[in-house]
Design a protein around this motif. Structure first.
Motif, PDB file in Angstrom:
ATOM      1  N   TYR A   1       0.598  -0.966  -0.333  1.00  0.00           N
ATOM      2  CA  TYR A   1      -0.082  -0.478  -0.055  1.00  0.00           C
ATOM      3  C   TYR A   1       0.571   1.211   0.176  1.00  0.00           C
ATOM      4  O   TYR A   1       1.714   1.753   1.020  1.00  0.00           O
ATOM      5  N   ARG A   2       1.002   1.496  -1.149  1.00  0.00           N
ATOM      6  CA  ARG A   2       2.050   2.969  -1.054  1.00  0.00           C
ATOM      7  C   ARG A   2       1.229   4.132  -1.284  1.00  0.00           C
ATOM      8  O   ARG A   2       0.582   4.799  -2.768  1.00  0.00           O
ATOM      9  N   SER A   3      -0.302   4.552  -0.382  1.00  0.00           N
ATOM     10  CA  SER A   3      -0.829   5.579  -0.460  1.00  0.00           C
ATOM     11  C   SER A   3      -0.982   6.272   0.864  1.00  0.00           C
ATOM     12  O   SER A   3      -0.502   6.777   1.429  1.00  0.00           O
ATOM     13  N   TYR A   4      -2.285   7.659   0.602  1.00  0.00           N
ATOM     14  CA  TYR A   4      -2.557   8.514   1.233  1.00  0.00           C
ATOM     15  C   TYR A   4      -2.369   8.395   2.772  1.00  0.00           C
ATOM     16  O   TYR A   4      -2.389   8.920   3.464  1.00  0.00           O
ATOM     17  N   ALA A   5      -3.227   6.953   3.011  1.00  0.00           N
ATOM     18  CA  ALA A   5      -3.918   6.907   3.072  1.00  0.00           C
ATOM     19  C   ALA A   5      -3.046   6.152   4.827  1.00  0.00           C
ATOM     20  O   ALA A   5      -3.359   5.736   6.099  1.00  0.00           O
TER      21      ALA A   5
END
Length: 174
Positions: free
Chosen positions: A116-120
């Protein structure tokens, strides 16, 4: 350089007397009675639960007492994806744990954010807490958790129990 053993037994003395260092005794008690605080946040939590089953038997290492109260635990096992929304709750629970306390990052998501390479998603719990043992895998097997627990026991066994703890207390007071 002279090294001393953590315990000694003299068969010439009657009464079964054992000599040891206070640090060695305290560390022996600490490493054999770890009470984990499970922070199961994703699929790694299933493997954490499996480690407590009869097949894997985490009780062999003195860590079968899973405590869901931070004031009664000394090892936090962060298992799974840590989102920014959950990060403050994890930090608050860690702060409520008494000293000395240790952290195990279980799985790729807890160690580095995983896939998961996300903002969250927090890219590793080590941005928030001091991690003592990393366990790799997605999800890691229960045997990997047991090996990580043994690594933590080895680390605890080689600490200076009194000196390190008093230094930490002096730093927090000043």
């Amino acid at each position: 350089m002279v090294t001393t053993a953590p315990a000694a037994y003299d068969s010439k003395i009657e009464g079964n007397i054992i000599f040891s260092r206070l640090d060695a005794c305290i560390n022996w008690m600490r490493k054999n009675s770890l009470w984990p605080m499970p922070m199961g946040l994703a699929c790694c939590a299933i493997e954490l639960m499996a480690a407590a089953s009869a097949r894997f038997d985490i009780a062999r290492f003195g860590a079968e007492v899973m405590r869901f109260s931070p004031r009664q635990s000394d090892v936090m096992i962060v298992a799974g994806t840590v989102t920014y929304k959950m990060a403050l709750a994890v930090k608050r629970i860690y702060d409520q744990m008494p000293e000395p306390k240790w952290v195990i990052a279980m799985g790729a998501c807890a160690s580095s954010g995983g896939m998961y390479r996300s903002y969250a998603v927090l890219q590793g719990i080590d941005h928030l807490l001091p991690v003592d043992v990393y366990i790799s895998g997605c999800p890691p097997r229960p045997e990997a958790l047991l090996e990580g627990l043994m690594k933590l026991q080895h680390k605890i066994d080689h600490e200076r129990a009194i000196g390190d703890q008093k230094r930490a207390l002096v730093e927090t007071v000043s």
